[in-house]
Design a protein around this motif. Structure first.
Motif, PDB file in Angstrom:
ATOM      1  N   LEU A 147       9.361 -13.050  22.053  1.00  0.00           N
ATOM      2  CA  LEU A 147      10.513 -13.697  21.434  1.00  0.00           C
ATOM      3  C   LEU A 147      11.444 -12.700  20.736  1.00  0.00           C
ATOM      4  CD1 LEU A 147      11.948 -16.370  20.900  1.00  0.00           C
ATOM      5  CD2 LEU A 147      10.563 -16.592  18.821  1.00  0.00           C
ATOM      6  N   SER A 148      10.872 -11.738  20.005  1.00  0.00           N
ATOM      7  CA  SER A 148      11.722 -10.771  19.288  1.00  0.00           C
ATOM      8  C   SER A 148      12.554  -9.959  20.277  1.00  0.00           C
ATOM      9  CB  SER A 148      10.885  -9.845  18.414  1.00  0.00           C
ATOM     10  OG  SER A 148       9.987  -9.095  19.217  1.00  0.00           O
ATOM     11  N   GLU A 149      11.984  -9.605  21.426  1.00  0.00           N
ATOM     12  CA  GLU A 149      12.729  -8.860  22.443  1.00  0.00           C
ATOM     13  C   GLU A 149      13.768  -9.754  23.106  1.00  0.00           C
ATOM     14  OE1 GLU A 149      10.769  -6.045  25.172  1.00  0.00           O
ATOM     15  OE2 GLU A 149       8.974  -6.319  23.919  1.00  0.00           O
ATOM     16  N   GLN A 150      13.428 -11.023  23.296  1.00  0.00           N
ATOM     17  CA  GLN A 150      14.412 -11.963  23.860  1.00  0.00           C
ATOM     18  C   GLN A 150      15.657 -11.981  22.981  1.00  0.00           C
ATOM     19  OE1 GLN A 150      13.098 -15.943  24.952  1.00  0.00           O
ATOM     20  NE2 GLN A 150      11.006 -15.195  25.268  1.00  0.00           N
ATOM     21  N   GLN A 151      15.429 -12.075  21.662  1.00  0.00           N
ATOM     22  CA  GLN A 151      16.560 -12.130  20.729  1.00  0.00           C
ATOM     23  C   GLN A 151      17.376 -10.839  20.779  1.00  0.00           C
ATOM     24  OE1 GLN A 151      14.151 -13.136  17.333  1.00  0.00           O
ATOM     25  NE2 GLN A 151      14.736 -15.290  17.414  1.00  0.00           N
ATOM     26  N   GLN A 152      16.685  -9.698  20.859  1.00  0.00           N
ATOM     27  CA  GLN A 152      17.380  -8.409  20.931  1.00  0.00           C
ATOM     28  C   GLN A 152      18.194  -8.304  22.224  1.00  0.00           C
ATOM     29  OE1 GLN A 152      14.189  -5.598  20.551  1.00  0.00           O
ATOM     30  NE2 GLN A 152      14.081  -5.771  18.318  1.00  0.00           N
ATOM     31  N   ILE A 153      17.627  -8.741  23.336  1.00  0.00           N
ATOM     32  CA  ILE A 153      18.313  -8.679  24.631  1.00  0.00           C
ATOM     33  C   ILE A 153      19.566  -9.551  24.602  1.00  0.00           C
ATOM     34  CG2 ILE A 153      18.140  -9.323  27.075  1.00  0.00           C
ATOM     35  CD1 ILE A 153      15.120  -8.479  26.882  1.00  0.00           C
ATOM     36  N   VAL A 154      19.419 -10.777  24.091  1.00  0.00           N
ATOM     37  CA  VAL A 154      20.566 -11.702  24.028  1.00  0.00           C
ATOM     38  C   VAL A 154      21.653 -11.134  23.128  1.00  0.00           C
ATOM     39  CG1 VAL A 154      21.323 -13.974  23.211  1.00  0.00           C
ATOM     40  CG2 VAL A 154      19.280 -13.779  24.642  1.00  0.00           C
ATOM     41  N   SER A 155      21.266 -10.606  21.961  1.00  0.00           N
ATOM     42  CA  SER A 155      22.231 -10.035  21.025  1.00  0.00           C
ATOM     43  C   SER A 155      22.965  -8.861  21.673  1.00  0.00           C
ATOM     44  CB  SER A 155      21.516  -9.592  19.755  1.00  0.00           C
ATOM     45  OG  SER A 155      22.427  -9.011  18.867  1.00  0.00           O
ATOM     46  N   PHE A 156      22.222  -7.989  22.342  1.00  0.00           N
ATOM     47  CA  PHE A 156      22.812  -6.839  23.025  1.00  0.00           C
ATOM     48  C   PHE A 156      23.781  -7.304  24.107  1.00  0.00           C
ATOM     49  CE2 PHE A 156      22.782  -3.904  26.618  1.00  0.00           C
ATOM     50  CZ  PHE A 156      23.153  -2.708  26.015  1.00  0.00           C
ATOM     51  N   LEU A 157      23.362  -8.242  24.956  1.00  0.00           N
ATOM     52  CA  LEU A 157      24.213  -8.717  26.049  1.00  0.00           C
ATOM     53  C   LEU A 157      25.436  -9.469  25.529  1.00  0.00           C
ATOM     54  CD1 LEU A 157      21.586  -9.783  28.742  1.00  0.00           C
ATOM     55  CD2 LEU A 157      23.124  -7.804  28.789  1.00  0.00           C
ATOM     56  N   ASP A 158      25.246 -10.268  24.477  1.00  0.00           N
ATOM     57  CA  ASP A 158      26.402 -10.967  23.887  1.00  0.00           C
ATOM     58  C   ASP A 158      27.459  -9.961  23.433  1.00  0.00           C
ATOM     59  OD1 ASP A 158      25.426 -13.531  24.289  1.00  0.00           O
ATOM     60  OD2 ASP A 158      24.777 -13.819  22.203  1.00  0.00           O
ATOM     61  N   THR A 159      27.023  -8.910  22.737  1.00  0.00           N
ATOM     62  CA  THR A 159      27.948  -7.905  22.223  1.00  0.00           C
ATOM     63  C   THR A 159      28.634  -7.157  23.363  1.00  0.00           C
ATOM     64  OG1 THR A 159      26.593  -7.625  20.243  1.00  0.00           O
ATOM     65  CG2 THR A 159      28.137  -5.849  20.756  1.00  0.00           C
ATOM     66  N   LYS A 160      27.829  -6.663  24.309  1.00  0.00           N
ATOM     67  CA  LYS A 160      28.387  -5.853  25.401  1.00  0.00           C
ATOM     68  C   LYS A 160      29.273  -6.691  26.324  1.00  0.00           C
ATOM     69  CE  LYS A 160      26.582  -1.870  24.400  1.00  0.00           C
ATOM     70  NZ  LYS A 160      27.407  -0.749  23.963  1.00  0.00           N
ATOM     71  N   THR A 161      28.840  -7.906  26.678  1.00  0.00           N
ATOM     72  CA  THR A 161      29.661  -8.725  27.585  1.00  0.00           C
ATOM     73  C   THR A 161      30.949  -9.163  26.900  1.00  0.00           C
ATOM     74  OG1 THR A 161      28.426 -10.746  27.038  1.00  0.00           O
ATOM     75  CG2 THR A 161      27.721  -9.517  29.001  1.00  0.00           C
ATOM     76  N   SER A 162      30.887  -9.377  25.586  1.00  0.00           N
ATOM     77  CA  SER A 162      32.094  -9.722  24.844  1.00  0.00           C
ATOM     78  C   SER A 162      33.093  -8.569  24.884  1.00  0.00           C
ATOM     79  CB  SER A 162      31.730 -10.068  23.405  1.00  0.00           C
ATOM     80  OG  SER A 162      32.885 -10.363  22.677  1.00  0.00           O
ATOM     81  N   LEU A 163      32.606  -7.345  24.695  1.00  0.00           N
ATOM     82  CA  LEU A 163      33.478  -6.160  24.779  1.00  0.00           C
ATOM     83  C   LEU A 163      34.068  -6.023  26.179  1.00  0.00           C
ATOM     84  CD1 LEU A 163      31.396  -3.503  22.784  1.00  0.00           C
ATOM     85  CD2 LEU A 163      33.625  -4.437  22.150  1.00  0.00           C
ATOM     86  N   ILE A 164      33.238  -6.205  27.189  1.00  0.00           N
ATOM     87  CA  ILE A 164      33.706  -6.094  28.575  1.00  0.00           C
ATOM     88  C   ILE A 164      34.730  -7.190  28.877  1.00  0.00           C
ATOM     89  CG2 ILE A 164      32.990  -6.319  30.997  1.00  0.00           C
ATOM     90  CD1 ILE A 164      30.326  -4.908  30.098  1.00  0.00           C
TER      91      ILE A 164
ATOM     92  N   SER B 294      36.696  -8.602  26.787  1.00  0.00           N
ATOM     93  CA  SER B 294      37.922  -8.223  26.079  1.00  0.00           C
ATOM     94  C   SER B 294      38.689  -7.166  26.873  1.00  0.00           C
ATOM     95  CB  SER B 294      37.578  -7.705  24.683  1.00  0.00           C
ATOM     96  OG  SER B 294      38.725  -7.265  24.026  1.00  0.00           O
ATOM     97  N   LEU B 295      37.970  -6.183  27.419  1.00  0.00           N
ATOM     98  CA  LEU B 295      38.609  -5.158  28.243  1.00  0.00           C
ATOM     99  C   LEU B 295      39.213  -5.762  29.506  1.00  0.00           C
ATOM    100  CD1 LEU B 295      36.064  -2.197  27.958  1.00  0.00           C
ATOM    101  CD2 LEU B 295      38.414  -2.236  27.122  1.00  0.00           C
ATOM    102  N   ILE B 296      38.504  -6.699  30.108  1.00  0.00           N
ATOM    103  CA  ILE B 296      39.015  -7.372  31.309  1.00  0.00           C
ATOM    104  C   ILE B 296      40.310  -8.107  30.971  1.00  0.00           C
ATOM    105  CG2 ILE B 296      38.597  -9.302  32.903  1.00  0.00           C
ATOM    106  CD1 ILE B 296      35.615  -8.398  32.922  1.00  0.00           C
ATOM    107  N   GLU B 297      40.298  -8.816  29.844  1.00  0.00           N
ATOM    108  CA  GLU B 297      41.489  -9.569  29.423  1.00  0.00           C
ATOM    109  C   GLU B 297      42.673  -8.631  29.187  1.00  0.00           C
ATOM    110  OE1 GLU B 297      42.658 -12.284  25.630  1.00  0.00           O
ATOM    111  OE2 GLU B 297      40.648 -12.608  26.458  1.00  0.00           O
ATOM    112  N   LYS B 298      42.416  -7.504  28.500  1.00  0.00           N
ATOM    113  CA  LYS B 298      43.483  -6.536  28.252  1.00  0.00           C
ATOM    114  C   LYS B 298      43.980  -5.921  29.561  1.00  0.00           C
ATOM    115  CE  LYS B 298      41.990  -5.371  23.595  1.00  0.00           C
ATOM    116  NZ  LYS B 298      41.194  -4.470  22.780  1.00  0.00           N
TER     117      LYS B 298
END
Length: 192
Positions: free
Chosen positions: A102-119, A121-125
């Motif tokens: 579970l702790s790794e699941q949360q870390q993976i989701v947090s990491f992917l949420d952050t990185k995909t959000s940045l990507i 944003s870059l796509i939108e720009k």
């Protein structure tokens, strides 16, 4: 009815998956969407969609897995033999998922949420830059075909409202005189 809506409505954490594209050319089978808190109560699923409601894993991690290229490749193999690309629900639902602690699941989701959000944003720009470049391209073409390359050339009114001013040494020709000659070429079977 309320009972029917309650049976088909989506709640936060649900994943909806397209079961059938309904088209052999626009294949969207397997595409999925994640129901967020803001989306819950607004969405329901239909006979072309399948609702996935994760129990033993963080729902967003299941969504990321179902959105991954690995899953897309499996779906492509699954639907390649059919005329209409329908998801084989039994095969799809019997596929195995990896379950990190579970702790790794949360870390993976947090990491992917952050990185995909940045990507995203870059796509939108980048898409905005593409739109601006397309506008610049159109503007450049308009300017050069009506004004030429010399910015200091003497100009005069073209007499055509939508064209405006043109270089005074340019002539004008009616389009239909060009189209008539093109029609003759096409009628003879010569397209080039």
């Amino acid at each position: 009815s309320n009972d029917e809506w309650n049976r088909y409505k989506c709640i936060e954490g649900d994943i909806v998956v397209v079961k059938s594209s309904g088209s052999s050319t626009n294949i969207i089978t397997g595409k999925c969407g994640f129901i967020s808190r803001e989306d819950s109560e607004k969405f329901g699923f239909s006979n072309f969609l399948m609702r996935v409601r994760p129990k033993k894993m963080i729902p967003k991690l299941v969504y990321y897995f179902l959105s991954s290229n690995l899953t897309k490749q499996r779906i492509e193999r699954m639907v390649s033999s059919t005329t209409y690309p329908n998801l084989k629900v039994d095969e799809y639902s019997n596929s195995e998922l990896l379950i990190p602690p579970l702790s790794e699941q949360q870390q993976i989701v947090s990491f992917l949420d952050t990185k995909t959000s940045l990507i995203d944003s870059l796509i939108e720009k980048t898409q905005r830059k593409i739109e601006l470049l397309k506008e610049k391209r159109t503007s450049l073409i308009n300017e050069v075909v009506t004004k030429g390359l010399n910015p200091n050339v003497e100009i005069t009114d073209s007499g055509v409202e939508w064209i405006g001013e043109i270089p005074s040494h340019w002539g004008k020709i009616k389009l239909h005189t060009l189209v008539t000659s093109l029609k003759l070429e096409f009628q003879d079977g010569n397209h080039g």
